[in-house]
Scaffold this motif. Structure first.
Motif, PDB file in Angstrom:
ATOM      1  N   PHE A  81       0.835  -1.191   0.000  1.00 35.70           N
ATOM      2  CA  PHE A  81       0.000   0.000   0.000  1.00 35.70           C
ATOM      3  C   PHE A  81       0.874   1.247   0.000  1.00 35.70           C
ATOM      4  N   VAL A  82       0.263   2.347  -0.410  1.00 36.33           N
ATOM      5  CA  VAL A  82       0.844   3.666  -0.181  1.00 36.33           C
ATOM      6  C   VAL A  82       0.148   4.247   1.036  1.00 36.33           C
ATOM      7  N   PHE A  83       0.957   4.671   2.020  1.00 37.90           N
ATOM      8  CA  PHE A  83       0.430   5.179   3.285  1.00 37.90           C
ATOM      9  C   PHE A  83       0.612   6.694   3.355  1.00 37.90           C
ATOM     10  N   ALA A 108      -1.957   4.019  -9.393  1.00 40.07           N
ATOM     11  CA  ALA A 108      -2.073   4.857  -8.198  1.00 40.07           C
ATOM     12  C   ALA A 108      -0.752   5.537  -7.881  1.00 40.07           C
ATOM     13  N   ARG A 109       0.339   4.812  -8.019  1.00 44.23           N
ATOM     14  CA  ARG A 109       1.650   5.393  -7.723  1.00 44.23           C
ATOM     15  C   ARG A 109       1.968   6.528  -8.683  1.00 44.23           C
ATOM     16  N   GLU A 110       1.658   6.351  -9.962  1.00 47.64           N
ATOM     17  CA  GLU A 110       1.907   7.414 -10.940  1.00 47.64           C
ATOM     18  C   GLU A 110       1.035   8.630 -10.646  1.00 47.64           C
ATOM     19  N   GLU A 111      -0.217   8.389 -10.283  1.00 53.60           N
ATOM     20  CA  GLU A 111      -1.127   9.493  -9.977  1.00 53.60           C
ATOM     21  C   GLU A 111      -0.657  10.271  -8.755  1.00 53.60           C
ATOM     22  N   LEU A 116       2.020  15.000  -6.250  1.00 51.92           N
ATOM     23  CA  LEU A 116       3.072  15.549  -5.393  1.00 51.92           C
ATOM     24  C   LEU A 116       3.982  16.485  -6.179  1.00 51.92           C
ATOM     25  N   ARG A 117       4.302  16.107  -7.417  1.00 55.82           N
ATOM     26  CA  ARG A 117       5.151  16.969  -8.239  1.00 55.82           C
ATOM     27  C   ARG A 117       4.463  18.302  -8.499  1.00 55.82           C
ATOM     28  N   ALA A 118       3.165  18.245  -8.795  1.00 50.93           N
ATOM     29  CA  ALA A 118       2.416  19.476  -9.040  1.00 50.93           C
ATOM     30  C   ALA A 118       2.376  20.354  -7.793  1.00 50.93           C
ATOM     31  N   ALA A 119       2.268  19.726  -6.618  1.00 47.49           N
ATOM     32  CA  ALA A 119       2.238  20.498  -5.366  1.00 47.49           C
ATOM     33  C   ALA A 119       3.562  21.199  -5.125  1.00 47.49           C
ATOM     34  N   VAL A 120       4.669  20.500  -5.405  1.00 48.48           N
ATOM     35  CA  VAL A 120       5.988  21.107  -5.228  1.00 48.48           C
ATOM     36  C   VAL A 120       6.171  22.275  -6.190  1.00 48.48           C
ATOM     37  N   GLU A 121       5.647  22.133  -7.403  1.00 52.78           N
ATOM     38  CA  GLU A 121       5.846  23.155  -8.427  1.00 52.78           C
ATOM     39  C   GLU A 121       4.841  24.303  -8.343  1.00 52.78           C
ATOM     40  N   ARG A 122       3.824  24.164  -7.491  1.00 55.68           N
ATOM     41  CA  ARG A 122       2.747  25.159  -7.478  1.00 55.68           C
ATOM     42  C   ARG A 122       3.244  26.584  -7.250  1.00 55.68           C
ATOM     43  N   PRO A 123       4.145  26.833  -6.289  1.00 54.41           N
ATOM     44  CA  PRO A 123       4.617  28.212  -6.108  1.00 54.41           C
ATOM     45  C   PRO A 123       5.300  28.776  -7.352  1.00 54.41           C
TER      46      PRO A 123
END
Length: 254
Positions: A81-83, A108-111, A116-123
């Motif tokens: 699982f991813v936790f 799921a892992r790719e999604e 997460l990548r989009a969240a890091v790049e958001r700023p």
């Protein structure tokens, strides 16, 4: 809490792993009491991959985590699982509280990785979106403007103007000749992360019109409109060009 109710990046520690049966047995035999948890709501999970964490937690791959969860039975079958968790204790025993989980399918892992990548790049994406002009180039000269006396604030930015020789325009209208850019020369706590655009500085400049975001983000007596680069993300090293181009392309596709 299900992962549908909480964005993945809001969890402090996200990892992929599966249960460690032998350790679960020892937890049950010892009573399993840890910081209010019991054997019935804890399970030992081996960390196979750290997907999101603070710098202090990045080296935890290969360790076991004691997970406080209401879904113990779900994980006991040995499936991966991813936790999505927050850390309760980091010491001899790593104890985390589960906020959500997903089966670790490749989809799921790719999604999750993309989220997460989009969240890091958001700023940076926000700075790209609001920039009037984005160029690559080099500062050929700079000067610090005369400071008001007394300074308007104890956190006076010590405004300077840099002359940037443009090499490539990534966004916006191509300027005629060099571009003058306002920057904060101060190393005060309010400005120390702001780009210091002195001669020889070479890279990517994300330029905004002074006064467009905040009336106090430029000297009040400037005789003409001028671009500024005062946010830490307004200057990037040249090797980030591909990232900036991709964000510009994404902006155009909205």
């Amino acid at each position: 809490m299900s992962t549908d109710e909480r964005r993945p990046e809001e969890a402090g520690f996200i990892f992929r792993g599966k249960a460690v049966p032998d350790k679960d047995r020892s937890i049950r035999e010892e009573g399993g009491a840890e910081r209010g948890s019991t054997a019935e709501n804890t399970i030992s999970i081996h960390i196979d991959e750290v997907m999101h964490s603070t710098a202090e937690l990045r080296g935890l791959r290969g360790r076991d985590a004691l997970v406080i969860t209401e879904h113990r039975a779900t994980f006991e079958g040995g499936e991966e699982f991813v936790f999505f968790t927050d850390v309760v204790s980091l010491g001899d025993d790593l104890i985390v509280r589960e906020l959500g989980h997903r089966r670790a399918t490749s989809e799921a892992r790719e999604e999750i990785a993309e989220t997460l990548r989009a969240a890091v790049e958001r700023p940076l994406a926000e700075r790209v979106r609001h920039a009037e002009l984005i160029v690559t180039g080099e500062v050929t000269a700079s000067r610090v403007l005369e400071r008001p006396s007394p300074p308007r604030s104890e956190h006076d930015p010590e405004w300077g103007i840099a002359r940037v020789a443009v090499r490539t325009v990534l966004k916006g209208k191509k300027p005629k000749g060099d571009v003058e850019v306002l920057f904060a020369n101060s190393h005060d706590i309010a400005w120390y992360k702001s780009p210091k655009l002195h001669e020889g500085k070479r890279g990517i400049f994300l330029l905004h019109l002074a006064g467009q975001e905040d009336e106090d983000d430029h000297p009040r007596d400037l005789p003409r409109p001028i671009h500024k680069a005062i946010d830490p993300l307004d200057f990037l090293p040249a090797d980030r060009e591909a990232d900036v181009r991709r964000l510009i392309d994404q902006e155009g596709g909205r």
